[in-house]
Design a protein around this motif. Structure first.
Motif, PDB file in Angstrom:
ATOM      1  N   ILE A 194       8.932  -2.249  -5.445  1.00 42.57           N
ATOM      2  CA  ILE A 194       9.779  -0.975  -6.331  1.00 42.57           C
ATOM      3  C   ILE A 194      10.323  -0.169  -5.408  1.00 42.57           C
ATOM      4  O   ILE A 194       9.510   0.204  -4.485  1.00 42.57           O
TER       5      ILE A 194
ATOM      6  N   THR B  28      -8.694  13.698 -15.340  1.00 40.94           N
ATOM      7  CA  THR B  28      -9.320  12.975 -16.657  1.00 40.94           C
ATOM      8  C   THR B  28      -8.290  11.552 -16.759  1.00 40.94           C
ATOM      9  O   THR B  28      -7.247  11.926 -16.961  1.00 40.94           O
TER      10      THR B  28
ATOM     11  N   GLY C 147       0.201   5.042  -1.837  1.00 35.92           N
ATOM     12  CA  GLY C 147      -0.689   6.230  -1.734  1.00 35.92           C
ATOM     13  C   GLY C 147      -2.169   5.751  -1.626  1.00 35.92           C
ATOM     14  O   GLY C 147      -3.163   6.488  -1.154  1.00 35.92           O
TER      15      GLY C 147
ATOM     16  N   ARG D 144      -0.308  16.339 -14.609  1.00 37.85           N
ATOM     17  CA  ARG D 144      -1.743  16.041 -15.318  1.00 37.85           C
ATOM     18  C   ARG D 144      -2.253  14.805 -14.629  1.00 37.85           C
ATOM     19  O   ARG D 144      -3.259  14.425 -15.108  1.00 37.85           O
TER      20      ARG D 144
ATOM     21  N   LEU E 234       0.794  -1.121  -0.156  1.00 38.69           N
ATOM     22  CA  LEU E 234      -0.066  -0.079  -0.074  1.00 38.69           C
ATOM     23  C   LEU E 234       0.787   1.411   0.053  1.00 38.69           C
ATOM     24  O   LEU E 234       1.759   1.662   0.804  1.00 38.69           O
TER      25      LEU E 234
ATOM     26  N   ASN F 248       2.242   4.090  -9.612  1.00 38.78           N
ATOM     27  CA  ASN F 248       1.829   4.329 -10.958  1.00 38.78           C
ATOM     28  C   ASN F 248       2.398   3.066 -11.789  1.00 38.78           C
ATOM     29  O   ASN F 248       1.753   2.724 -12.750  1.00 38.78           O
TER      30      ASN F 248
ATOM     31  N   ASP G  65       0.005   8.048 -16.736  1.00 37.69           N
ATOM     32  CA  ASP G  65       0.804   9.244 -17.244  1.00 37.69           C
ATOM     33  C   ASP G  65       2.160   9.184 -16.938  1.00 37.69           C
ATOM     34  O   ASP G  65       3.047   9.644 -17.816  1.00 37.69           O
TER      35      ASP G  65
ATOM     36  N   ARG H   9      -9.302   2.006  -3.842  1.00 37.94           N
ATOM     37  CA  ARG H   9     -10.336   2.299  -4.617  1.00 37.94           C
ATOM     38  C   ARG H   9     -10.671   0.737  -5.213  1.00 37.94           C
ATOM     39  O   ARG H   9     -11.984   0.310  -5.295  1.00 37.94           O
TER      40      ARG H   9
HETATM   41  C1  LIG Z   1      -9.720  10.219  -8.968  1.00 38.36           C
HETATM   42  C2  LIG Z   1      -8.658   9.399  -9.505  1.00 38.36           C
HETATM   43  C3  LIG Z   1      -7.881  10.272 -10.515  1.00 38.36           C
HETATM   44  C4  LIG Z   1      -6.671   9.429 -11.202  1.00 38.36           C
HETATM   45  N1  LIG Z   1      -6.163  10.172 -12.047  1.00 38.36           N
HETATM   46  C5  LIG Z   1      -5.051   9.813 -12.919  1.00 38.36           C
HETATM   47  C6  LIG Z   1      -4.436  10.250 -13.834  1.00 38.36           C
HETATM   48  O1  LIG Z   1      -4.828  11.478 -14.458  1.00 38.36           O
HETATM   49  N2  LIG Z   1      -3.215   9.900 -14.253  1.00 38.36           N
HETATM   50  C7  LIG Z   1      -2.635   8.555 -13.927  1.00 38.36           C
HETATM   51  O2  LIG Z   1      -1.556   8.002 -14.416  1.00 38.36           O
HETATM   52  N3  LIG Z   1      -3.146   8.052 -12.782  1.00 38.36           N
HETATM   53  C8  LIG Z   1      -4.343   8.370 -12.112  1.00 38.36           C
HETATM   54  N4  LIG Z   1      -4.964   7.898 -11.119  1.00 38.36           N
HETATM   55  C9  LIG Z   1      -4.377   6.594 -10.483  1.00 38.36           C
HETATM   56  C10 LIG Z   1      -3.439   6.391  -9.552  1.00 38.36           C
HETATM   57  O3  LIG Z   1      -3.591   7.891  -8.825  1.00 38.36           O
HETATM   58  C11 LIG Z   1      -2.128   6.491  -9.989  1.00 38.36           C
HETATM   59  O4  LIG Z   1      -2.017   5.141 -10.778  1.00 38.36           O
HETATM   60  C12 LIG Z   1      -0.970   6.328  -8.631  1.00 38.36           C
HETATM   61  O5  LIG Z   1       0.192   6.750  -9.273  1.00 38.36           O
HETATM   62  C13 LIG Z   1      -1.034   5.083  -7.935  1.00 38.36           C
HETATM   63  O6  LIG Z   1      -0.040   5.152  -6.973  1.00 38.36           O
HETATM   64  P1  LIG Z   1      -0.475   4.945  -5.368  1.00 38.36           P
HETATM   65  O7  LIG Z   1       0.978   5.337  -4.709  1.00 38.36           O
HETATM   66  O8  LIG Z   1      -1.571   5.499  -5.031  1.00 38.36           O
HETATM   67  O9  LIG Z   1      -0.427   3.128  -5.525  1.00 38.36           O
HETATM   68  P2  LIG Z   1      -1.395   2.387  -4.643  1.00 38.36           P
HETATM   69  O10 LIG Z   1      -2.846   2.581  -4.904  1.00 38.36           O
HETATM   70  O11 LIG Z   1      -0.850   2.303  -3.113  1.00 38.36           O
HETATM   71  O12 LIG Z   1      -0.936   0.894  -5.102  1.00 38.36           O
HETATM   72  C14 LIG Z   1      -1.365   0.651  -6.411  1.00 38.36           C
HETATM   73  C15 LIG Z   1      -0.664  -0.808  -7.091  1.00 38.36           C
HETATM   74  O13 LIG Z   1       0.687  -0.743  -6.760  1.00 38.36           O
HETATM   75  C16 LIG Z   1       1.179  -1.627  -6.030  1.00 38.36           C
HETATM   76  N5  LIG Z   1       2.557  -0.743  -5.482  1.00 38.36           N
HETATM   77  C17 LIG Z   1       2.346   0.510  -4.981  1.00 38.36           C
HETATM   78  N6  LIG Z   1       3.666   0.702  -4.593  1.00 38.36           N
HETATM   79  C18 LIG Z   1       4.433  -0.084  -4.790  1.00 38.36           C
HETATM   80  C19 LIG Z   1       5.883  -0.384  -4.761  1.00 38.36           C
HETATM   81  N7  LIG Z   1       6.627   0.221  -4.285  1.00 38.36           N
HETATM   82  N8  LIG Z   1       6.445  -1.504  -5.374  1.00 38.36           N
HETATM   83  C20 LIG Z   1       5.471  -2.421  -5.736  1.00 38.36           C
HETATM   84  N9  LIG Z   1       4.226  -2.634  -6.017  1.00 38.36           N
HETATM   85  C21 LIG Z   1       3.596  -1.211  -5.376  1.00 38.36           C
HETATM   86  C22 LIG Z   1       0.027  -1.867  -4.892  1.00 38.36           C
HETATM   87  O14 LIG Z   1       0.199  -3.095  -4.302  1.00 38.36           O
HETATM   88  C23 LIG Z   1      -1.100  -1.943  -5.928  1.00 38.36           C
HETATM   89  O15 LIG Z   1      -1.205  -3.197  -6.427  1.00 38.36           O
HETATM   90  C24 LIG Z   1      -6.172   8.322 -10.718  1.00 38.36           C
HETATM   91  C25 LIG Z   1      -6.701   7.928  -9.264  1.00 38.36           C
HETATM   92  C26 LIG Z   1      -7.699   8.421  -9.009  1.00 38.36           C
HETATM   93  C27 LIG Z   1      -8.577   7.585  -7.724  1.00 38.36           C
END
Ligand SMILES: Cc1cc2nc3c(=O)[nH]c(=O)nc-3n(C[C@H](O)[C@H](O)[C@H](O)COP(=O)(O)OP(=O)(O)OC[C@H]3O[C@@H](n4cnc5c(N)ncnc54)[C@H](O)[C@@H]3O)c2cc1C
Length: 295
Positions: free
Chosen positions: A166, A192, A31, A98, A29, A113, A122, A37
């Motif tokens: 990672i 978006t 962000g 973005r 986990l 991401n 992105d 979600r």
């Molecule tokens: C309203 C909304 C809008 C969004 N808009 C965009 C957008 O415009 N562009 C975009 O690219 N994304 C968007 N996102 C998606 C999201 O915000 C990104 O993908 C974000 O970078 C995910 O990172 P996180 O830290 O929240 O990951 P988490 O939600 O914590 O984890 C995502 C996945 O990655 C794994 N993980 C997390 N960190 C690691 C690590 N260090 N090593 C190995 N596995 C890991 C987790 O186990 C999980 O499977 C949006 C999401 C929401 C809810």
């Protein structure tokens, strides 16, 4: 439904120990913007959650030699404003700006991401153009580095093992002779999901007025962001004028067709590719503003 066990490592040693306990149902986990979600939407829980938020040592941007190193827990809000990223990888700063809303960018991490492996990610599109490498650590304490393209194996699928986290993403820092940008199109102007995204990097020779060492990554078309060699070769050595912009736009539509032949979204994405090609070309600021035939 059984409740997930929660581990909160506060250093890499504790993370390694936590990773030893993972199964294929465990999750890291960061962000939480994708993971939480997905848990709520699909009504599931992992057997084990490893909360990475205590690993402050994985929040950094450093220039070491000619490489820019970004800790996996660095957020998009940090990437968007970081002076090193803005100077040496502007397409990544622009991609970060973005991502979602300010609230999302404040917590969403670059590692998440990548690991989430959405075709629309992105940050990933910019990192593919930058030729990024991904460093990981596993439950045995082994640290390995592999190209980002080897981590992303399909839509929502990575080559990461359940006990692999990672820790860093790195790439060659762009020098002052490079121009770069990130552009995307979605169903609305802000907050978006990309329907098509593009990161463009060129070396610009101000004396001859030509571009070379062109790198173009396309996202949200196909399973993962990708570079297209034929598209990149098209611009190699070309003068930075309007004719090259038209050529680039044609090349982008061809690259989209090669990526998703016969897909129902193809006509839309090809047209979007033309618009994005001109947006990207104009953002490089190499010549007067160019417009597509319909513009
Ligand atoms: C309203 C909304 C809008 C969004 N808009 C965009 C957008 O415009 N562009 C975009 O690219 N994304 C968007 N996102 C998606 C999201 O915000 C990104 O993908 C974000 O970078 C995910 O990172 P996180 O830290 O929240 O990951 P988490 O939600 O914590 O984890 C995502 C996945 O990655 C794994 N993980 C997390 N960190 C690691 C690590 N260090 N090593 C190995 N596995 C890991 C987790 O186990 C999980 O499977 C949006 C999401 C929401 C809810």
């Amino acid at each position: 439904m059984p409740r997930a066990e929660l581990l909160t490592p506060s250093g890499l040693g504790e993370l390694t120990a936590a990773l030893q306990r993972t199964t294929s149902s465990s999750r890291l986990l960061a962000g939480g913007t994708d993971l939480v979600r997905s848990m709520r939407h699909d009504h599931w829980e992992p057997d084990l959650l490893i909360d990475l938020s205590g690993l402050r040592e994985l929040v950094y941007v450093r220039l070491e030699g000619d490489r820019l190193r970004v800790g996996a827990l660095t957020t998009f809000a940090e990437l968007q404003t970081d002076p090193l990223v803005r100077r040496h990888a502007r397409c990544l700063a622009e991609a970060a700006a973005r991502v979602g809303s300010a609230q999302i960018r404040n917590v969403a991490t670059v590692g998440g991401n990548i690991a989430n492996a959405s075709p629309c990610a992105d940050g990933v599109t910019a990192l593919v153009a930058l030729g990024a490498d991904v460093r990981t650590i596993d439950g045995g304490g082994r640290s390995t580095v592999r190209p980002l393209e080897q981590v992303l194996v399909g839509s929502g699928r990575t080559s990461l093992a359940p006990d692999e986290a990672i820790t860093e993403v790195s790439f060659a820092a762009l020098g002052s002779d490079r121009r770069t940008t990130f552009v995307k199109i979605g169903s609305r102007a802000t907050v978006t999901v990309a329907r098509l995204s593009m990161a463009l990097i060129v070396k610009y020779d101000g004396v001859s007025g030509t571009v070379s060492e062109v790198r173009v990554a396309l996202g949200a078309v196909g399973e993962t962001a990708f570079r297209d060699a034929r598209l990149e070769e098209l611009l190699e050595g070309r003068a930075a004028h309007e004719e090259s912009a038209h050529l680039f736009a044609d090349g982008c539509t061809d690259a989209v067709r090669r990526a998703i032949p016969g897909r129902s979204s193809l006509p839309y994405k090809q047209r979007a590719a033309v618009g994005l090609a001109y947006d990207a070309w104009n953002a490089l600021g190499l010549c007067d503003r160019c417009q597509p035939a319909w513009g």
